[in-house]
Design an enzyme around this catalytic site. Sequence first.
Site, PDB file in Angstrom:
ATOM      1  CD  GLU A  12      -2.196  -1.193   2.953  1.00  0.00           C
ATOM      2  OE1 GLU A  12      -2.392  -0.114   3.552  1.00  0.00           O
ATOM      3  OE2 GLU A  12      -2.438  -2.292   3.449  1.00  0.00           O
ATOM      4  CB  CYS A  33       2.779   7.480   3.230  1.00  0.00           C
ATOM      5  SG  CYS A  33       3.045   6.226   4.489  1.00  0.00           S
ATOM      6  CB  CYS A  83       6.058  -5.134   9.575  1.00  0.00           C
ATOM      7  SG  CYS A  83       7.177  -4.280  10.704  1.00  0.00           S
ATOM      8  CB  CYS A 127       3.992  -2.077  16.922  1.00  0.00           C
ATOM      9  SG  CYS A 127       5.731  -1.639  16.634  1.00  0.00           S
ATOM     10  CB  CYS A 163       1.227  -1.600  13.730  1.00  0.00           C
ATOM     11  SG  CYS A 163       1.630  -1.351  11.999  1.00  0.00           S
ATOM     12  N   GLY A 223       6.038  -1.954   6.960  1.00  0.00           N
ATOM     13  CA  GLY A 223       7.433  -2.363   7.035  1.00  0.00           C
ATOM     14  C   GLY A 223       8.261  -1.480   7.940  1.00  0.00           C
ATOM     15  CD  GLU A 224      11.898  -0.142  11.564  1.00  0.00           C
ATOM     16  OE1 GLU A 224      10.864   0.362  12.027  1.00  0.00           O
ATOM     17  OE2 GLU A 224      12.936   0.522  11.370  1.00  0.00           O
ATOM     18  CB  SER A 234       8.755   6.580  10.258  1.00  0.00           C
ATOM     19  OG  SER A 234       8.149   6.279  11.488  1.00  0.00           O
ATOM     20  CB  SER A 278       7.516   4.721  16.061  1.00  0.00           C
ATOM     21  OG  SER A 278       7.178   5.038  14.737  1.00  0.00           O
ATOM     22  CG  LEU A 279       9.488   8.206  22.307  1.00  0.00           C
ATOM     23  CD1 LEU A 279      10.837   7.517  22.287  1.00  0.00           C
ATOM     24  CD2 LEU A 279       9.666   9.693  22.670  1.00  0.00           C
ATOM     25  CG  HIS A 280       4.423   4.858  19.533  1.00  0.00           C
ATOM     26  ND1 HIS A 280       4.017   6.026  18.927  1.00  0.00           N
ATOM     27  CD2 HIS A 280       4.568   3.972  18.510  1.00  0.00           C
ATOM     28  CE1 HIS A 280       3.934   5.849  17.622  1.00  0.00           C
ATOM     29  NE2 HIS A 280       4.264   4.616  17.340  1.00  0.00           N
ATOM     30  CG  ASN A 297      -6.766   4.390  11.819  1.00  0.00           C
ATOM     31  OD1 ASN A 297      -7.837   3.802  11.979  1.00  0.00           O
ATOM     32  ND2 ASN A 297      -6.428   4.950  10.685  1.00  0.00           N
ATOM     33  CB  CYS A 303       0.833   0.735   8.510  1.00  0.00           C
ATOM     34  SG  CYS A 303       1.474   2.111   9.343  1.00  0.00           S
TER      35      CYS A 303
HETATM   36  N1  SAH Z   1       8.054   0.752  11.069  1.00  0.00           N
HETATM   37  C1  SAH Z   1       8.162   2.174  11.040  1.00  0.00           C
HETATM   38  C2  SAH Z   1       7.344   2.836   9.949  1.00  0.00           C
HETATM   39  C3  SAH Z   1       5.950   2.311   9.686  1.00  0.00           C
HETATM   40  S1  SAH Z   1       4.717   2.689  10.872  1.00  0.00           S
HETATM   41  C4  SAH Z   1       7.834   2.748  12.389  1.00  0.00           C
HETATM   42  O1  SAH Z   1       7.511   2.004  13.288  1.00  0.00           O
HETATM   43  O2  SAH Z   1       7.958   3.957  12.565  1.00  0.00           O
HETATM   44  C5  SAH Z   1       4.371   4.386  10.670  1.00  0.00           C
HETATM   45  C6  SAH Z   1       3.749   5.029  11.891  1.00  0.00           C
HETATM   46  O3  SAH Z   1       2.360   4.630  12.032  1.00  0.00           O
HETATM   47  C7  SAH Z   1       4.439   4.599  13.170  1.00  0.00           C
HETATM   48  O4  SAH Z   1       4.645   5.693  14.012  1.00  0.00           O
HETATM   49  C8  SAH Z   1       3.435   3.636  13.748  1.00  0.00           C
HETATM   50  O5  SAH Z   1       3.652   3.456  15.107  1.00  0.00           O
HETATM   51  C9  SAH Z   1       2.118   4.287  13.371  1.00  0.00           C
HETATM   52  N2  SAH Z   1       0.934   3.426  13.489  1.00  0.00           N
HETATM   53  C10 SAH Z   1       0.827   2.110  13.238  1.00  0.00           C
HETATM   54  N3  SAH Z   1      -0.419   1.654  13.495  1.00  0.00           N
HETATM   55  C11 SAH Z   1      -1.132   2.726  13.928  1.00  0.00           C
HETATM   56  C12 SAH Z   1      -2.485   2.906  14.367  1.00  0.00           C
HETATM   57  N4  SAH Z   1      -3.358   1.898  14.395  1.00  0.00           N
HETATM   58  N5  SAH Z   1      -2.857   4.145  14.753  1.00  0.00           N
HETATM   59  C13 SAH Z   1      -1.976   5.179  14.700  1.00  0.00           C
HETATM   60  N6  SAH Z   1      -0.712   5.075  14.296  1.00  0.00           N
HETATM   61  C14 SAH Z   1      -0.276   3.857  13.921  1.00  0.00           C
END
Ligand code: SAH
Length: 344
Positions: A89, A102, A109, A113, A116, A161-162, A193, A216-218, A291, A333
Amino acid sequence: MKKILQEYSAEELAAELERFELKKFRFTQIFEWTQNYVPVMEMSNLPLDLREQLDKDYTSTPVSIEKEWVSKDGTKKYLLRLPDDNLIECVLMEYKYGNTLCISTQVGCRMGCVFCASGIDGLERNLTAGEMLSEVLEVNRHLGGTLADRKITNIVLMGSGEPLDNYDNVVKFVRLVSAPKGINISQRNISLSTCGIAPKIKKLAEEDLSITLTISLHASNDETRQEIMKIAKAYSLDELMGAVRYYHKKTNRRIVYEYIMLESNTKYADALRLKHLLSGVQSHINLIPVNETANGIKGISKERQTKFWEHLKAQGISVTTRRTLGSDIEGACGQLKRRYLKGE
Ligand code: SAH
């Protein structure tokens, strides 16, 4: 499987096609056709027999749009088919200052996480540099863009993907897509990212690229981070921030952090810890409303989102809340492909 012509820079293409014993200008012609994303048999200024010979071993259109969805807010999402029939995608966001694409860096992946959708079925395979470049070129072509008149100005590596788990191909892609003879998207307009593979961040710092690193700190502590991101068990926040500081020192580029807002990570204490964590590095936090269509993960109320934003502001942290674009077309994603494959 045919070789992908977009894997090669202008210089590499001449070496790759050496056996055809072509005049120099032919390599330039072929390279330009590949960047304009034109099929080999339609490279109309090449002799027909050359096109036929090339076509036996090479493709210049490895990625094709299978389906397009347009969101109410104008965000466009593309499902793309690869030569081995895998689907990926990408998402196009149109802004006043230009169009941001994007792109995906892997099929699936393996980072796992919890919030995701891309990681649900694990990693299928890495994308090659030429396939990533072809995502950009195919969407550019679809929008009526050419090499001379680009319709894509910015790229974020934030699709499925990462990127740092596919390191060599991703670095090669960044060089190809920013090549002056190619589509020439400035590295300053490219964001990578990562979920935080610390040693690879340090390695990336040595590549002499001017892309923006997005983390992606979170979470603001290891405990919470480990609950939602498998990678946090491999690298502590200390190790991650050590690598980030190194990257910042080497590149002098501002670091951007993504932070999805959950019940568990948006307390006042989180704001205090983040202030401490980010000190000494030029930083910006992008708050992301979850999301919710992915994995049953729950976000927080608008009021609470605003409160957390205020907490961060009060700590003097540069912070914005990301607009939720394309949520009606499964903007996050990996969601769209899942829905498509389920036949919806
Ligand atoms: N693997 C990389 C890039 C892909 S994810 C990374 O982890 O950064 C891109 C961004 O979307 C990341 O910050 C990820 O944490 C976020 N993301 C994934 N699923 C999500 C969701 N359901 N709601 C909001 N953000 C999400």
